[in-house]
Structures are given as C-alpha cells and as structure tokens.
Design a protein around this motif. Sequence first.
Motif, PDB file in Angstrom:
ATOM      1  N   SER A  30       0.804  -1.220   0.000  1.00 17.38           N
ATOM      2  CA  SER A  30       0.000   0.000   0.000  1.00 17.38           C
ATOM      3  C   SER A  30       0.831   1.261   0.000  1.00 17.38           C
ATOM      4  CB  SER A  30      -0.921   0.014   1.226  1.00 17.38           C
ATOM      5  OG  SER A  30      -0.138   0.120   2.394  1.00 17.38           O
ATOM      6  N   GLY A  31       2.135   1.125   0.227  1.00 21.79           N
ATOM      7  CA  GLY A  31       2.969   2.316   0.243  1.00 21.79           C
ATOM      8  C   GLY A  31       3.273   2.816   1.634  1.00 21.79           C
ATOM      9  N   PHE A  32       2.655   2.249   2.675  1.00 18.97           N
ATOM     10  CA  PHE A  32       2.938   2.632   4.053  1.00 18.97           C
ATOM     11  C   PHE A  32       4.013   1.712   4.626  1.00 18.97           C
ATOM     12  CE2 PHE A  32      -1.221   4.644   3.826  1.00 18.97           C
ATOM     13  CZ  PHE A  32      -0.945   5.852   4.454  1.00 18.97           C
ATOM     14  N   GLU A 420      -2.453   3.931   7.936  1.00 21.96           N
ATOM     15  CA  GLU A 420      -2.008   2.682   7.321  1.00 21.96           C
ATOM     16  C   GLU A 420      -3.134   1.656   7.306  1.00 21.96           C
ATOM     17  OE1 GLU A 420      -1.378   2.268  11.670  1.00 21.96           O
ATOM     18  OE2 GLU A 420      -1.049   3.835  10.188  1.00 21.96           O
ATOM     19  N   ASP A 423      -5.768   2.724   4.707  1.00 25.57           N
ATOM     20  CA  ASP A 423      -5.339   2.380   3.350  1.00 25.57           C
ATOM     21  C   ASP A 423      -5.623   0.922   3.034  1.00 25.57           C
ATOM     22  OD1 ASP A 423      -3.719   3.510   0.995  1.00 25.57           O
ATOM     23  OD2 ASP A 423      -2.700   1.621   1.435  1.00 25.57           O
ATOM     24  N   THR A 449      -6.282   5.259  -1.980  1.00 26.48           N
ATOM     25  CA  THR A 449      -5.241   4.397  -1.418  1.00 26.48           C
ATOM     26  C   THR A 449      -3.864   4.881  -1.844  1.00 26.48           C
ATOM     27  OG1 THR A 449      -5.204   2.879  -3.313  1.00 26.48           O
ATOM     28  CG2 THR A 449      -6.844   2.465  -1.586  1.00 26.48           C
ATOM     29  N   GLN A 450      -2.849   4.237  -1.227  1.00 24.88           N
ATOM     30  CA  GLN A 450      -1.462   4.514  -1.597  1.00 24.88           C
ATOM     31  C   GLN A 450      -0.897   3.417  -2.490  1.00 24.88           C
ATOM     32  OE1 GLN A 450       0.125   7.341  -0.769  1.00 24.88           O
ATOM     33  NE2 GLN A 450      -1.783   8.018   0.188  1.00 24.88           N
ATOM     34  N   ASN A 451      -1.760   2.600  -3.069  1.00 31.87           N
ATOM     35  CA  ASN A 451      -1.302   1.556  -3.976  1.00 31.87           C
ATOM     36  C   ASN A 451      -0.616   2.185  -5.185  1.00 31.87           C
ATOM     37  OD1 ASN A 451      -2.733   0.080  -2.144  1.00 31.87           O
ATOM     38  ND2 ASN A 451      -3.638  -1.299  -3.658  1.00 31.87           N
ATOM     39  N   TYR A 452       0.171   1.366  -5.854  1.00 34.57           N
ATOM     40  CA  TYR A 452       0.925   1.874  -6.999  1.00 34.57           C
ATOM     41  C   TYR A 452      -0.026   2.371  -8.084  1.00 34.57           C
ATOM     42  CZ  TYR A 452       4.860  -0.399  -4.724  1.00 34.57           C
ATOM     43  OH  TYR A 452       5.813  -0.768  -3.823  1.00 34.57           O
ATOM     44  N   LYS A 476      -7.814  10.968  -8.066  1.00 34.41           N
ATOM     45  CA  LYS A 476      -6.388  11.072  -7.753  1.00 34.41           C
ATOM     46  C   LYS A 476      -5.905  12.504  -7.938  1.00 34.41           C
ATOM     47  CE  LYS A 476      -3.198   8.132  -6.405  1.00 34.41           C
ATOM     48  NZ  LYS A 476      -3.405   7.275  -5.232  1.00 34.41           N
ATOM     49  N   ASN A 479      -6.806  14.741  -5.093  1.00 31.72           N
ATOM     50  CA  ASN A 479      -6.076  14.495  -3.855  1.00 31.72           C
ATOM     51  C   ASN A 479      -4.639  15.002  -3.896  1.00 31.72           C
ATOM     52  OD1 ASN A 479      -8.327  13.214  -2.801  1.00 31.72           O
ATOM     53  ND2 ASN A 479      -7.695  11.202  -3.494  1.00 31.72           N
TER      54      ASN A 479
END
Length: 978
Positions: A30-32, A420, A423, A449-452, A476, A479
């Motif tokens: 998720s990027g966290f 986290e 997400d 989300t923080q997904n790619y 996106k 944000n």
Amino acid sequence: MASILDEYEDSQYTRQSVQPRNPNLGIGHSGFVNVRLEEEKPIFNKQRIDFTPPEKINHLSVCNNQLCMSLGKDTLLRIDLAKPDQPNQIELGRKDDSRVHRLFLDPTGSHLLVSLSSSECLYVNRNTQKVRPLSRWRGHLVESVGWNKLLGTESSTGPILIGTSQGLIFEAEITASEGSLFNTNPDQYFRQVHSLEEDGRPAPVCCIEIERVWENKFFIIATTRKRLFQFVGKVAEGSEQQGFSSIFSQNQDLLPSFQEFPVNMGYSEITFYTSKLRSTPKAFAWMMGNGVLYGQLDSVRPDSLLSDVQVWEYTPDIDLAFNKPISIVLTQFHFLLLLPDRIKAVCTLNGQVVYEDVFPEKFGALRRMIKDPVGGLVWIYTEKAVFRYHIQKESRDVWQMYMGMKKFDLAKEFCRDRPECMDMVLAKEAEHWFQSKRYLESAKCYALTQNYFEEIALKFIEAKQEDALKEFLLKKLNNLKPNERTQITLLVTWLAELYLNRIGQLESDCNAVVFQETRDEFRKFLSSPKYKECLFNNRSTIYDLLASHGNVDDMVYFSVVMQDYERVISHYCQHDDFVAALEVLSKHCDEKLFYKFSPVLMQHIPQKVVDAWIKMGKRLDPKKLIPALMNYSQMGNTQQINETIRYMEFCVFELTVTEEAIHNYLLSLYAKYRKDSLLRYLEQAGTHASEIHYDLKYALRLCAEHGYTKACVLVYKIMELYEEAVDLALQEDVDLAKSCADLPDDDEELRKKLWLKIAKHVVQEEKDVKKAMNCLSSCDLLKIEDILPFFPDFVTIDHFKEAICISLEEYNQHIEELKQEMEEATESAKRIREDIQEMRNKYGVVDSQEKCASCDFPLLNRPFYLFLCGHMFHYDCLFQEVTPHLTTFKLSRLEELQKKLSAATPSSKSRHRPTPKEEGDTASLGKGSAGTSREQIKSDIDDIIASECVYCGELMIRSIDKPFIDPDKFEEEKSSWL
C-alpha cells in the motif's frame, strides 16, 4: 487495608498479550511502512488488588466508584474508591443462621440492598451506618433489582422493580429518611405488578432492567432461567413517579413477548452495553443454557426490541455439568464470560475467542464478575482475592473484523486516525468492488489508497473500463497537492485525452444525450479553477490534443477559458464568422486584439467595427488604427470610406484627439471625398498656428493638388504668408484678397503693399477704375498718387478729380496741424526759460535755533539740506534716512560717486554760496570745490539722496507696507527692551 484498590501487583499471573514483531518489515504493497515503534498494550489488562480479606468474600458489588462486599457471615465492608484508604465496616447484627444471598447497589452508589437467604432484605444508605430492615419485603427471596436510572437520587431510589425467586415482580420505593413517628420503614410501598412463569410454573426472575427510550416510553426486560421477556409501554407525562405498573397492564391483553431456549442451567444473566452514562443501551448479551444470545436493541421495531441477534454456543471445553459459566459482562465489541477457573473474551463481531485468562487454584474458585457502569472497570472476585480488568483501545483491531465481513464503512469508521489501516481497508474495498464489476465504486476507493498508481491504471485499462479509469484519475487529481506539478500535469493531460476519446466515440454513435453530458463534463473539467494554472502552462499540449481529434468547438471553448481570445477570433475569422469575432473583441475589450484584427473586420463589417471602436472610446489609440483605415479607404467601397471618415470625425470632434497624424489623415479624406467638409474643417480648426493640430505644409500641398483655391488661401493666412495668400486670392476673388490684405495690423508697410497688389490687379487686369477708387476708400494707407502709376496714359483726369481734391484737402489740413504744433512748442520753451530764471533767484531763511528733523541736533553745526516743504536734514542724517530705501542700482551708483568724490582733490577751502538744483525743490550748502568734476559729482550725489524730502516724497509712500523694525534685527531689538 489502607492500600486497597490503590496499589497494584504486577504479579506473575498477569497476562501480557504482546504481539511479536513482523519480520517482513519494509514498504508494503500500500505504500505505508508497516513497522511498530513500540509494543502494543493488551486490550484486557488484569490487575490484582493488594488486599487480603480477613474473612471469606461472599458477595461483591461495585457502582459509581462505590464498592461493597460481604465478608463472612455478618460483616459488610464499604469502600469509596476515590478514598480507598478510608474503608467503612458495618456489622449486620444477624443472630440467626441466615447468610447474605445477593448484594444490589444502585447506579448512584448510594442505596445498597442486602438480600438474605432467610427471605429477608436489608437496606443500607451510603451516608449512614445504620442497617434498616425492609419489613414489607419479608417472605420474598430477592433475585434481581431493576433500578430507576431516571428518578434515582442519593436520598431516594424512585420507583424500582424487584424480582423474586418465585417469579414475582414487585414495585417499590425506598427513601433514606427516617420517616415519621409512626412509620419508620424506609420502603414507601411494596406491591406486586407482574409474575413470570416457565412451563406453567413460577420461575425465578434472574435479571430485570428498566430503560427509558424517549420522553415517556419505557421498556422492561426480565429474564428467567430459559426465557427473556420484553415489556414496552408508555407512562403518562408527569406520572413517572407513580411507577411502572401501567406498562405491565398495557401488556396484559397480549401474551408477553419472550425468547425461550430449551436448556436450563439453573440461572441466567443478562448484561447491557451503554455508550454514554444515562443513555439508552445499544446492545445486550444474555447468558443462558444454550449459550450466549447477543445482539442490538432497537426500540423502533414494533414486534421486538431485539435485532441482529446471534447465539454463541459454548465451546467444547465448557461443560454445563462441571464448569458452567458463572457471569457475563458486555463491552462495545466483546463479552466476557466468567468460568470457575478462567475468563474468556469473545468478539461479538465474529464470535471468536480473542482472550482467555486462567486463574491459579490458590485463589479459590471464581465467584462472580461485575462491571461498574460509571468507571467502566470489570471486577472479579474469589473468596480470597479481588481482581479488576482495564479495557483499553478495544476498537483497535475491530476494523480488520469489519473488513473481513465486508462492512467497509464501519471498518473505516474505526481506523480514521490510523492511515495505514485506512489504506488497507480502502484497498480491500476497492478490490471487492472490482471483483463485483462495480468499477466506478472501485475507482473511487483506489484513488484514496497509496497503492501503486501504474498498477491500478493498468488494471482498469486491461478491463477496458475507461469511465472507471477516468473516475480514478479525477479522484487522484483532486487528492494531489498544489506543489506536485509534474503529477498534476500528467493526470490533466491524460484526462483530456480520455475525455476526447469518449466524446469522439459518442459522436460517432449518435448518442446525443450522453454526448452532451460528456461534453458538459469535459468543459467543466477545462474550466475548473483548481486546474487552471496547469492547463494554462500546458495549453499548447491541450490545443494539440484538441486539434488531433478535430474538436473545433471545444478548442474554441478552451481558448475562451484560457482567455486566449486571439485564437478564438482567428478561428471565427478563418470561418468567415466576422460578427462573432467582433462580439468576442467587444466583450473582452483587448486593445491589442483590436489593433490586430481590425483590418480584416473593417473589410467585411465596417459599420459594426466602427461602432465597436466608438464604444471603446479613449481606450483605443486611433493612430494605431490608421494602417487598417488607410488600407481599406484606398481600395474599399463607399461604405468603408464613409465609416472611416465617421471614426476620424469622432476622434477629432468627440475625443478631441490632438495627434497630428489623425488630423492629417482626416484632412486627406476630406480632400479626396468631401470638398465641402474640408473648408469647414479648416475654418473650425483655428486661425492661428498654435491652435492647429494638422501639418500646415501638408494641408497646403493637399489643397493645391486638388485645386482648392479658397482652402489654400485659408492655409496661407494661417501661415501668415499674406503676399502669397493675396496673390492666390486674386485669382479667385478680389473680396477674398481684400480680407487677406487687412490681416497684418501691426505692419502698415506690408499692408500697404498688399493693397497696392490688389489695386494694381484691379487696374491692370480688370481695368475697372471705379473699383480701383473703392480700394482707396477701403484702405486708409493708399493715396491717389500711389495708384496713379498703374493707370494707362489714355485715362482722363475726370476719373480722378474727386480723389485728387480729397488728397489736396488732406495735405492742407496736415500743414495747418504742423503750424499749430510749432507755435505751441515755442510758447512752452519760453515758459521754461522763465521758470529757470525764477528758481535761480529763490531762497529760504534758516533760523539759528533750527534743528535737524532726523537727529534733533542744531542744524547749522554741519552741512545740511533745506527742502521746500520745510524739513531740514544734516547731510549725513539725510544720507542714513534715504539709503535703506534705494534700489540696488542706485546704491551701487552712490558708492561709486562717493569713491570719486574722495579721490578728487579740492583746490580751495573757501565757502561758496549754495548752488541751486535744476529740480527747484532742494538747495545744498557745503564746501565748495574749484574743480568742475568735483561739483558735478556732488551734484549727482544730490540728485540721488536729495531729489525729494524723505518724509514727504514718494519714498515715504512706498515704505508704508514695510515694518518699523527690520525682521532680521527684530530679536535683537526685542531683547534690548527687556
């Protein structure tokens, strides 16, 4: 006992539920970063109270930080948890073999009921040491009490409900007061309101609860060993004090609503969860033979209070014959089940046992578990020890359970402050919607989300879901932060391409409604203030995209949004929509665009263009519009020429423009197309060169080229070239020439010359003797002898007789005037000579006592002046009086004369008689000098300082506005007077 409930033991029996670290640390999907900085504390934290009871603990009750426990046979211990070092011990004073059956403590912690095994009941108030029996209750073994949370106070319980072992429900009220002389009982009344049965026989009322839903609506829940009863009813407003009997009477006509289970373990217990103190319970858990029935309480449902009910069946290690559950407590997300040797925590969301704690045998069997509804602590006691549980961060892992149940909204609610976890929930929800083919909802979640980014975008592209991809990119984009310019540029460009593709598809599909909606959405995107800066910086790229799709309408719209009006106007001009182009120009009033596009527009819609120019007024520079006007005035039609002249006239006469180029151009238009207007303009422009704003030489050349003689004459007159004006005017009209000849008023010679030109022209060219004679009368400078040479020899004198006679008479009159002037001059000279002679013989008498008018000293001591007015001054005194009033020139002259006088050597020191002055108003007495130059110098000095009396002459008059004290010396003079 002083340290009871104050000091805690971190004993070996305290369970520490510490979770091990995850070995796979690093950046998650998720990027966290999935790393914990410190170990998380367990949700259920047990603490043993450092307290050893002197006797066995029989019962314990806690409420509102008030703890009461029954010790041995006859002792009651009360402790205020806010003051744990001040326990209070009371002896019940029972001499029989009865023992304490149950303890009931009200929500305020003020009223304690002690149920005895002998079917008696005692009452103890927190503020007293006295144990008072409840006589009306005798004969009933109390199993449960339903406290009145609404009306209960420290002095009174209000109406309460009592459940007995025989299934009877009584209503009672207890007060702490001693009562009257004849009634000392604390119980005000005790009456039966209902009874409960199981299988046709009375059953003990294990638990009873009273709650108010809203205003005057109440519900009562009572349980027996196998049944759960519900009573719902209304109490008349203001009659709450009268009790709850009306609620039971409202349900008598109907069979009571109850839940029943087959297994009977001899007792049951129900517990409730309330989010806030004194609020209506939200959930319940009922421990009975078949397991634990738990769910929500919904007072709105008409059929039952219970909703979303589930039954948690006992695990195999729970045998009702040997280790059946003893007690239950409900929290927000768990219920705690007390067994003889352990405690289990079961999650109400998934029914899983999440915590289990085994107690050592040395403390004895567990007796009961109680929760303080005010403090939130859970208390457990055995015969030898007391424990309590702190429940903290109970909702910590709830989000995972809701996520597993696909209740994503609830999961997000419980991880708002944990990004986290949020997400992970969003990613799970997005994946769920994607698998369910609800791509738009999936895109909205993925965007949070923080997904790619690339992975998600490819996912939608492979699924051929352009609308979902567009929604994902929009979310996106919203944000992103303003400083993330590169990402914003990428998304904006990509979205523009997606919109254009979609618009092209819909246009080819002829779906007008969806096409228009998509176009409106695209235009809203282009005009969004949030992306304005990005679109402006990358407008060339957007223009290329629009052009590659052939989307002309949206290109024009985008140009307007970007305020790129030049491109809009160019588009309209290329498509011959000149009116629309002019509307854009007029709406936005950009001067540079007017200058650029006016030539094209003037060619096709000259009248409207000129109207727009006039409306712009002084905001336009007419000089910059001249190239367009000249271009089409030379090659255009009559309308264009007329509109050009109209605008030039507006500039000259309305805006009062003084630019020479504007006036010259208007002059050229008049010369070419409007002869009458030319002469009128020249006349209105002025008659002096300083008033003229056009080029006179250019105007003269124009008029000459087009043969406008009168206009040329007018220009010559303004240029003050009167000879040329007269010469040219004589070719047109003699009267015009005459008007020109009279113009040089201050030059009689030139004026005479001009009139001679006119006379010569009249005589030689027109051969009109009479008109020539009229010239003599029109100009007083001409004489007959001046024009006679112009006449031919054959002209007879008859034509000039009258003129010659008039001329001779004028000469005679002039001679007589000269004689008269000579006689007057001779007489005047004679009188002057007589006056001079008279002044030479004039004298004045000075008495020896006379004093100087300035210094007031005797006059005859020094050289002096005597004036005709009678004032007398010493020479030096007069010099001092006159000098301050002299001009700079006279002062310098006076200094020069004084130097010359000092340099001159006197030839004799004998006294001479005073020499009279030519003015006749002064006389001087002083030392004589034989030298002529010395006498002349003194005479010049006298002319300066003694030309008039300083007190009576003009000097005094001119000094009337001067201050008596020199401003430069005022302070000095002022200080001298102090």
